[in-house]
Design a protein around this motif. Structure first.
Motif, PDB file in Angstrom:
ATOM      1  N   ALA A 188      38.046  20.355  32.412  1.00 16.22           N
ATOM      2  CA  ALA A 188      38.301  19.300  33.397  1.00 16.22           C
ATOM      3  C   ALA A 188      37.780  19.659  34.774  1.00 16.22           C
ATOM      4  CB  ALA A 188      39.806  19.025  33.480  1.00 16.22           C
ATOM      5  N   PHE A 189      37.743  20.957  35.076  1.00 16.84           N
ATOM      6  CA  PHE A 189      37.415  21.347  36.453  1.00 16.84           C
ATOM      7  C   PHE A 189      37.111  22.834  36.494  1.00 16.84           C
ATOM      8  CE2 PHE A 189      38.358  21.806  41.069  1.00 16.84           C
ATOM      9  CZ  PHE A 189      37.764  20.646  41.553  1.00 16.84           C
ATOM     10  N   ILE A 190      36.222  23.220  37.410  1.00 14.95           N
ATOM     11  CA  ILE A 190      35.875  24.636  37.574  1.00 14.95           C
ATOM     12  C   ILE A 190      36.192  25.071  38.998  1.00 14.95           C
ATOM     13  CG2 ILE A 190      33.960  26.292  37.692  1.00 14.95           C
ATOM     14  CD1 ILE A 190      34.698  25.504  34.853  1.00 14.95           C
ATOM     15  N   GLN A 191      36.983  26.118  39.103  1.00 10.04           N
ATOM     16  CA  GLN A 191      37.262  26.714  40.404  1.00 10.04           C
ATOM     17  C   GLN A 191      36.612  28.083  40.462  1.00 10.04           C
ATOM     18  OE1 GLN A 191      41.595  26.650  40.171  1.00 10.04           O
ATOM     19  NE2 GLN A 191      41.611  25.046  41.745  1.00 10.04           N
ATOM     20  N   LEU A 192      35.998  28.360  41.586  1.00  9.90           N
ATOM     21  CA  LEU A 192      35.313  29.643  41.730  1.00  9.90           C
ATOM     22  C   LEU A 192      35.875  30.431  42.895  1.00  9.90           C
ATOM     23  CD1 LEU A 192      31.611  28.518  41.291  1.00  9.90           C
ATOM     24  CD2 LEU A 192      33.056  29.680  39.616  1.00  9.90           C
ATOM     25  N   ALA A 193      35.990  31.722  42.675  1.00 10.37           N
ATOM     26  CA  ALA A 193      36.300  32.655  43.759  1.00 10.37           C
ATOM     27  C   ALA A 193      35.827  34.020  43.306  1.00 10.37           C
ATOM     28  CB  ALA A 193      37.795  32.694  44.045  1.00 10.37           C
ATOM     29  N   ASP A 194      35.434  34.807  44.257  1.00 11.85           N
ATOM     30  CA  ASP A 194      35.097  36.198  44.043  1.00 11.85           C
ATOM     31  C   ASP A 194      36.221  37.015  44.679  1.00 11.85           C
ATOM     32  OD1 ASP A 194      33.653  38.552  43.564  1.00 11.85           O
ATOM     33  OD2 ASP A 194      31.778  37.738  44.351  1.00 11.85           O
ATOM     34  N   ALA A 195      36.142  38.309  44.594  1.00 12.97           N
ATOM     35  CA  ALA A 195      37.113  39.174  45.284  1.00 12.97           C
ATOM     36  C   ALA A 195      36.578  40.596  45.277  1.00 12.97           C
ATOM     37  CB  ALA A 195      38.471  39.136  44.585  1.00 12.97           C
ATOM     38  N   PRO A 196      36.931  41.357  46.304  1.00 17.55           N
ATOM     39  CA  PRO A 196      36.545  42.773  46.275  1.00 17.55           C
ATOM     40  C   PRO A 196      37.381  43.497  45.221  1.00 17.55           C
ATOM     41  CG  PRO A 196      37.943  42.312  48.180  1.00 17.55           C
ATOM     42  CD  PRO A 196      37.697  40.993  47.497  1.00 17.55           C
ATOM     43  N   LYS A 197      36.791  44.476  44.556  1.00 18.79           N
ATOM     44  CA  LYS A 197      37.556  45.256  43.559  1.00 18.79           C
ATOM     45  C   LYS A 197      38.579  46.101  44.297  1.00 18.79           C
ATOM     46  CE  LYS A 197      36.128  45.198  39.116  1.00 18.79           C
ATOM     47  NZ  LYS A 197      34.688  44.952  38.893  1.00 18.79           N
ATOM     48  N   ILE A 198      39.838  45.735  44.160  1.00 16.29           N
ATOM     49  CA  ILE A 198      40.920  46.547  44.720  1.00 16.29           C
ATOM     50  C   ILE A 198      41.982  46.612  43.632  1.00 16.29           C
ATOM     51  CG2 ILE A 198      42.329  46.909  46.790  1.00 16.29           C
ATOM     52  CD1 ILE A 198      41.263  44.350  47.963  1.00 16.29           C
ATOM     53  N   ASP A 199      42.547  47.777  43.461  1.00 14.14           N
ATOM     54  CA  ASP A 199      43.566  47.907  42.432  1.00 14.14           C
ATOM     55  C   ASP A 199      44.907  47.493  43.029  1.00 14.14           C
ATOM     56  OD1 ASP A 199      44.223  48.415  39.908  1.00 14.14           O
ATOM     57  OD2 ASP A 199      44.024  50.602  40.005  1.00 14.14           O
ATOM     58  N   MET A 200      45.339  46.274  42.787  1.00 12.24           N
ATOM     59  CA  MET A 200      46.624  45.845  43.328  1.00 12.24           C
ATOM     60  C   MET A 200      47.210  44.730  42.475  1.00 12.24           C
ATOM     61  SD  MET A 200      46.031  43.414  46.627  1.00 12.24           S
ATOM     62  CE  MET A 200      45.092  44.505  47.666  1.00 12.24           C
ATOM     63  N   ASP A 201      48.435  44.417  42.771  1.00 14.55           N
ATOM     64  CA  ASP A 201      49.144  43.341  42.093  1.00 14.55           C
ATOM     65  C   ASP A 201      48.280  42.070  42.087  1.00 14.55           C
ATOM     66  OD1 ASP A 201      51.651  41.932  41.209  1.00 14.55           O
ATOM     67  OD2 ASP A 201      51.220  40.880  43.098  1.00 14.55           O
ATOM     68  N   LEU A 202      48.157  41.447  40.898  1.00 12.45           N
ATOM     69  CA  LEU A 202      47.234  40.318  40.744  1.00 12.45           C
ATOM     70  C   LEU A 202      47.537  39.155  41.679  1.00 12.45           C
ATOM     71  CD1 LEU A 202      46.914  40.236  36.846  1.00 12.45           C
ATOM     72  CD2 LEU A 202      45.040  40.638  38.467  1.00 12.45           C
ATOM     73  N   LEU A 203      48.838  38.837  41.794  1.00 12.92           N
ATOM     74  CA  LEU A 203      49.199  37.677  42.613  1.00 12.92           C
ATOM     75  C   LEU A 203      48.840  37.937  44.073  1.00 12.92           C
ATOM     76  CD1 LEU A 203      52.407  35.550  42.446  1.00 12.92           C
ATOM     77  CD2 LEU A 203      51.681  36.485  44.624  1.00 12.92           C
ATOM     78  N   TYR A 204      49.160  39.153  44.534  1.00  8.36           N
ATOM     79  CA  TYR A 204      48.890  39.478  45.938  1.00  8.36           C
ATOM     80  C   TYR A 204      47.379  39.497  46.204  1.00  8.36           C
ATOM     81  CZ  TYR A 204      49.833  41.274  50.538  1.00  8.36           C
ATOM     82  OH  TYR A 204      49.915  41.397  51.907  1.00  8.36           O
ATOM     83  N   TRP A 205      46.671  40.077  45.257  1.00 10.28           N
ATOM     84  CA  TRP A 205      45.205  40.143  45.346  1.00 10.28           C
ATOM     85  C   TRP A 205      44.620  38.726  45.447  1.00 10.28           C
ATOM     86  CZ3 TRP A 205      41.839  42.015  40.616  1.00 10.28           C
ATOM     87  CH2 TRP A 205      40.525  42.279  41.040  1.00 10.28           C
ATOM     88  N   SER A 206      45.117  37.840  44.581  1.00  8.81           N
ATOM     89  CA  SER A 206      44.594  36.480  44.502  1.00  8.81           C
ATOM     90  C   SER A 206      44.896  35.663  45.755  1.00  8.81           C
ATOM     91  CB  SER A 206      45.204  35.776  43.290  1.00  8.81           C
ATOM     92  OG  SER A 206      44.852  34.417  43.270  1.00  8.81           O
ATOM     93  N   ARG A 207      46.088  35.869  46.307  1.00  7.43           N
ATOM     94  CA  ARG A 207      46.508  35.002  47.411  1.00  7.43           C
ATOM     95  C   ARG A 207      46.003  35.481  48.771  1.00  7.43           C
ATOM     96  NH1 ARG A 207      52.289  32.977  45.644  1.00  7.43           N
ATOM     97  NH2 ARG A 207      51.629  31.777  43.810  1.00  7.43           N
TER      98      ARG A 207
END
Ligand SMILES: O=C(O)c1ccc(O)c(O)c1
Ligand SMILES: [Mg+2]
Length: 631
Positions: A188-207
């Motif tokens: 239905a839809f594509i969302q894109l985001a990149d992120a720097p590789k950091i080892d941390m909690d997924l939710l915190y990393w994402s937000r």
């Protein structure tokens, strides 16, 4: 291709966001619910504002904690959804994103979730709406797009599709190739985001740490190639939660977003056979062959001083511009130009920044193609009237508003020095110091600008980013990252100052903006160069003796060799494969501008980051109020 960006990705109030998004070239937005709730105006008004900007609302999101609930929460979920559908109808959008349930009371079970979606789809369809299901990487029972897809598949309803978000897939290390087995018409839809590789909690990393595709370390291109291979033809949208972007310039973040999307999709179109992507034709990323010239702007007195400095470093006055007050200094392949014109770009740059680098000339294969690529990346070309006898050289604005000119070997531009310059007569006796070419330019900027400029270079040129390193200045941290071609022909380091107490921060404050802070020249023999410079009266930056004691011990250097380094104030580094790096620094000129001379041996490919702290300490000791004056 329809492009969108989530309102949450951009700073500012709702109106500022819309203006910036529309201006950057997107076709739509994802309305992030809180942006709507915080806005003091009804959904109809919001819908009208969006459409007045020529945008559409591609998605309303997020709807949370819906599937797999026990009663009475289950029923309440449907009631909540109906309320959101009301809002969507008024907004004028037909797709709602449902993210996977994180509630501790949710029950799990693929068929239970599928049944909930079948019913939700039924309700949506009655109103001409659709829902899309997205696996959050931290969902309670569903945290993987493959499970979300299985639920959508079993829900088997035309108003229920899958939402894929590159962050959730790639952050969990899920192979994006698994997307290829999903039918494109069920996405239905594509969302894109990149992120720097950091080892941390997924939710915190994402937000907090997402960034634009190409700005981070995730393989967003592989994700997108897989998506396009499914036959997906819908909207491609950016959903970037980033603390820094929330405080950034709406206009610049929106343009970065659009640039990152075009760069990504152009790459996908080239690399994934058989997919059609409807974006403008453009040349591939440009191979840069190095730096042809660096131009300084100055007034007459300072130009004299600069000229003296260049001569002391072994440069010869090699030419005078045919019509302008512009002087060329040359050594090896290095061309340094000093411009003291009283009008035109260089002069305006002088008025704002004082004596500084105002222009960089890059060697490319095809200057016009480079301009076309830059344009496709939403970079503004720069033009000013061409004087008599001058060549029209394609240019864009780069870091700090400075110019980047493109010179190629296939058009008339290859003759620029012969056409625009008269050879200085007589050519001043050359005290050549063995400098051969520009090794790298270092551009200093505020830390918050680093992603923007890294993306600028990597989207236009076939370059890579080295990992970010921290450089400790006694006044704070400076982060440094190099943009370089694989063969090292072009190397530019970006240095991001976090405050004004660092040497870099001081430079930005005093020169009123980002700019080239140092130029590194290459030599084939650092000791011979050091000797010749000494004879010409050049005094290198004095390095602490403690540094050499440590160096000797660290690398197990022969005492004689260490003594030579010490005597010449040469900094030294060695890589794991025995490659060696030698660095000699000039004192600071003015508010922190300086030159560096380097020798690379045995394939050394870095920038001596381990030495930077000691160099900076030495520079701060020697920082003096005079030297290269500023306007
Ligand atoms: O962080 C979140 O809750 C959230 C919400 C919606 C999304 O599409 C997403 O990727 C994350
Ligand atoms: Mg998402």
């Amino acid at each position: 291709m329809k492009t969108a960006i989530a309102t949450v990705s951009i700073s500012g109030d709702f109106t500022e966001k819309l203006a910036a998004i529309a201006k950057a070239g997107f076709s739509g937005i994802e309305i992030f619910e809180n942006d709507f709730l915080a806005f003091d105006g009804g959904p109809r008004e919001v819908g009208r504002m969006v459409r007045d900007h020529g945008l559409e609302i591609s998605l309303y999101q997020p709807f949370r904690d819906f599937e797999g609930m026990p009663e009475p929460q289950r029923q309440r979920g449907f009631d909540r959804a109906e309320r959101k559908f009301d809002v969507m109808e008024e907004l004028g959008t037909d797709l709602m994103l449902v993210c996977s349930n994180v509630s501790p009371i949710s029950l799990g079970g693929i068929d239970r979730a599928a049944a909930d979606f079948a019913e939700l789809g039924e309700r949506a369809q009655k109103r001409g709406l659709k829902v899309g299901y997205e696996a959050l990487a931290w969902g309670r029972h569903v945290s993987d797009h493959r499970d979300a897809w299985e639920i959508v598949r079993r829900a088997d309803h035309p108003a229920v599709g899958l939402v894929l978000d590159s962050f959730h897939t790639l952050a969990r290390g899920i192979d994006p190739e698994t997307i290829r087995r999903i039918p494109g018409d069920r996405i239905a839809f594509i969302q894109l985001a990149d992120a720097p590789k950091i080892d941390m909690d997924l939710l915190y990393w994402s937000r907090h740490f997402r960034n634009m595709p190409g700005e981070g370390d995730l393989d967003v291109p592989a994700f997108m190639r897989a998506v396009m291979a499914t036959g997906y033809t819908g909207v491609v949208s950016l959903e970037i939660f980033n603390d820094q972007f929330r405080g950034g310039s709406p206009k610049s973040i929106a343009i970065d977003g659009y640039r990152s999307l075009m760069n990504l999709m152009d790459g996908v179109r080239r690399d994934e056979p058989g997919v059609a992507i409807d974006i403008p034709d453009m040349p591939p990323r440009i191979e840069a062959g190095g730096i042809e010239f660096v131009e300084f702007t100055a007034d007459e007195a300072e130009a004299e001083e600069l000229g003296g400095l260049f001569t002391a470093m072994g440069f010869a006055k090699a030419g005078q511009h045919v019509t302008k007050d512009v002087t060329l200094y040359r050594q090896g392949e290095i061309n340094l130009v000093v411009n003291t014109e009283r009008e035109g770009f260089a002069h305006s740059a002088y008025l704002v920044h004082g004596t500084s680098v105002c222009d960089i000339g890059l060697k490319v294969e095809d200057a016009e193609a480079t301009l076309t690529r830059a344009r496709a990346m939403k970079v503004e070309p720069f033009e000013q009237p061409v004087g008599p006898g001058e060549l029209k050289i394609p240019a864009i604005r780069g870091v700090g508003g400075g110019l980047v000119h493109f010179l190629d070997a296939t058009s008339d531009l290859r003759n620029v020095w012969d056409v625009e310059f008269r050879t200085a007569e007589p050519v001043e006796a050359s005290g050549d110091a063995g400098l051969t070419r520009i090794d790298h330019l270092a551009q200093t900027m505020n830390y918050e600008e680093m992603l923007t400029w890294a993306l600028f270079y990597t989207a236009i040129f076939e370059t890579r980013r080295t990992p970010m390193v921290d450089i400790v200045d006694p006044g704070g941290l400076v982060r440094s990252q190099a943009i370089e071609t694989a063969d090292g022909a072009l190397r530019i380091t970006l240095n991001g100052a976090e405050n004004r107490k660092t040497l870099a921060g001081h430079f930005i404050a005093e020169s009123f903006g980002s700019s080239v802070q140092h130029i590194a020249f290459q030599t084939g023999d650092i000791f011979a160069t050091a000797e010749r410079l000494k004879q010409a009266g050049f005094r290198p930056l004095a390095i602490s003796q403690n540094y050499y004691d440590d160096l000797e011990a660290r690398f197990g250097l022969e005492p004689d060799f260490a003594d030579r380094l010490r005597a010449e104030n040469i900094l030294y580094d060695r890589d794991g494969e025995g490659g060696e790096y030698f660095q000699l620094y000039s004192p600071n000129y003015g508010e922190g501008f300086f030159f560096e001379i380097v020798e690379r041996r045995g394939g050394y490919d870095g920038y001596g980051a381990a030495n930077a702290q000691f160099r900076i300490a030495a520079q701060k000791r020697s920082l003096r109020p005079r030297g290269m004056p500023r306007g």
